[in-house]
Scaffold this active site. Structure first.
Site, mmCIF file in Angstrom:
data_model
loop_
_atom_site.group_PDB
_atom_site.id
_atom_site.type_symbol
_atom_site.label_atom_id
_atom_site.label_comp_id
_atom_site.label_asym_id
_atom_site.label_seq_id
_atom_site.Cartn_x
_atom_site.Cartn_y
_atom_site.Cartn_z
ATOM 1 N N ASN A 1 28.109 38.964 34.325
ATOM 2 C CA ASN A 1 27.751 39.883 35.411
ATOM 3 C C ASN A 1 27.929 41.300 34.885
ATOM 4 O O ASN A 1 29.047 41.786 34.769
ATOM 5 C CB ASN A 1 28.678 39.619 36.609
ATOM 6 N N LYS B 1 27.145 43.981 36.276
ATOM 7 C CA LYS B 1 27.377 44.933 37.377
ATOM 8 C C LYS B 1 26.474 46.159 37.202
ATOM 9 O O LYS B 1 25.360 46.023 36.697
ATOM 10 C CB LYS B 1 28.868 45.307 37.448
ATOM 11 N N HIS C 1 29.265 38.255 45.821
ATOM 12 C CA HIS C 1 30.341 38.776 44.965
ATOM 13 C C HIS C 1 31.272 39.618 45.829
ATOM 14 O O HIS C 1 30.832 40.284 46.771
ATOM 15 C CB HIS C 1 29.741 39.611 43.827
ATOM 16 N N GLU D 1 32.549 42.380 45.399
ATOM 17 C CA GLU D 1 32.194 43.800 45.482
ATOM 18 C C GLU D 1 31.084 44.029 46.501
ATOM 19 O O GLU D 1 30.999 45.105 47.101
ATOM 20 C CB GLU D 1 31.822 44.321 44.083
ATOM 21 N N GLU E 1 36.672 33.486 42.336
ATOM 22 C CA GLU E 1 37.106 34.750 41.758
ATOM 23 C C GLU E 1 38.185 35.378 42.630
ATOM 24 O O GLU E 1 37.872 36.039 43.638
ATOM 25 C CB GLU E 1 35.922 35.721 41.658
ATOM 26 N N GLY F 1 38.627 42.542 37.015
ATOM 27 C CA GLY F 1 38.721 43.834 36.339
ATOM 28 C C GLY F 1 40.126 44.367 36.182
ATOM 29 O O GLY F 1 40.315 45.544 35.857
ATOM 30 N N SER G 1 38.842 38.538 34.950
ATOM 31 C CA SER G 1 39.523 38.913 33.698
ATOM 32 C C SER G 1 39.489 37.811 32.632
ATOM 33 O O SER G 1 40.465 37.637 31.904
ATOM 34 C CB SER G 1 40.965 39.351 33.987
HETATM 35 C C1 PEP Z 1 33.414 39.754 38.121
HETATM 36 O O1 PEP Z 1 33.298 40.842 38.639
HETATM 37 O O2 PEP Z 1 32.666 38.823 38.483
HETATM 38 C C2 PEP Z 1 34.421 39.571 37.089
HETATM 39 C C3 PEP Z 1 34.838 38.365 36.864
HETATM 40 O O3 PEP Z 1 34.860 40.701 36.450
HETATM 41 P P1 PEP Z 1 35.928 40.777 35.244
HETATM 42 O O4 PEP Z 1 35.580 39.685 34.260
HETATM 43 O O5 PEP Z 1 35.717 42.141 34.655
HETATM 44 O O6 PEP Z 1 37.266 40.593 35.828
#
Ligand code: PEP
Length: 244
Positions: free
Chosen positions: A8, A10, A92, A94, A159, A165, A204
């Site tokens: 992703n 983003k 997601h 976000e 998630e 992040g 992460s």
């Molecule tokens: C995400 O936003 O889907 C995600 C998993 O981000 P990160 O790997 O940066 O934690």
């Protein structure tokens, strides 16, 4: 079954970076997993041009529930299919947080994605406050029940929002516990087909923790944010994939 490692991007990637990243992925050796990248809308066509003919698929980070119409600034699922996308990330955290997307809206988008032939990757996960209160199973269970349309045949991405992040991840035992509950919820919601849908872990994931996370029972792959912006780290995660 092969695990799915989905990137992703983003809101990252100008033309030069997208070209370089997709080019590096296109030139990479085959891995024992399915790879998918989800660039921002503006770079999908460019990435498609680079990845067409390779084993790496491309998709998007959202879609509208309607096929077309007066929806300024939105992109529909058929438009994504027209660009050769095979998947779309939906719900997601976000988007749930920043755009106030509800489970009902996610469900409508998942119906639109399926109608357009796209694999919907529906994201679920608890906030840190909910985790601290021991509510993660209830929160995720509710999201699964309310976000999935009947006959859902896509992918779930678990998630934990506090892991996205931040460089923090749940323990292996915590991942295992939530994934086991998601599997049970999928079977309860969808019947036998719920036993074989892939459940990704996201939050992460990096090359150095991927082996441990991808080895957890009921983990069918990873949804990767930050580490998908470098071919080396994205492929480094893919190299840790196992058959499950
Ligand atoms: C995400 O936003 O889907 C995600 C998993 O981000 P990160 O790997 O940066 O934690």
């Amino acid at each position: 079954m092969r695990q799915l490692i989905a990137g992703n991007w983003k809101m990252n990637g100008m033309s030069v970076q997208a070209e370089a990243l997709a080019g590096a992925l296109a030139a990479s050796a085959p891995l024992p997993c399915d790879l998918l990248v989800c660039p921002p809308f503006t770079q999908i066509a460019r990435v498609a041009d680079r990845l067409r003919g390779t084993a790496i698929a491309w998709g998007a980070q959202d879609c509208h529930a309607a096929p077309s119409g007066a929806h300024t600034g939105d992109i529909s699922a058929p438009m994504l299919a027209d660009l050769g996308c095979s998947a779309v990330i939906l719900g997601h955290s976000e988007r749930r947080q920043n755009h106030h997307e509800t489970d009902a809206q996610v469900r409508e988008k998942a119906i639109a994605a399926a109608a357009a032939g796209l694999l919907a990757i529906i994201c679920v996960g608890e906030t840190e406050q909910q985790r601290d209160a021991g509510q993660e199973i209830a929160v995720v269970g509710h999201q699964i029940a309310a976000s999935l349309p009947d006959g859902f045949a896509g992918v779930i991405a678990y998630e934990p929002i506090w892991a996205i992040g931040t460089g923090r991840t749940p323990t292996i035992g915590e991942v295992e516990a939530v994934h086991a509950h998601i599997r049970a919820a999928l079977i309860a919601r969808l019947g036998a087909p719920g036993a074989s849908l892939r459940i990704l872990y996201g939050g992460s994931v990096k090359p150095d923790n991927a082996a441990a996370l991808l080895a957890v029972a009921e983990v069918g792959g990873a949804l990767v944010g930050g580490a998908s912006l470098s071919a080396e780290s994205f492929l480094g995660i893919g190299k840790k994939a196992v058959l499950f």
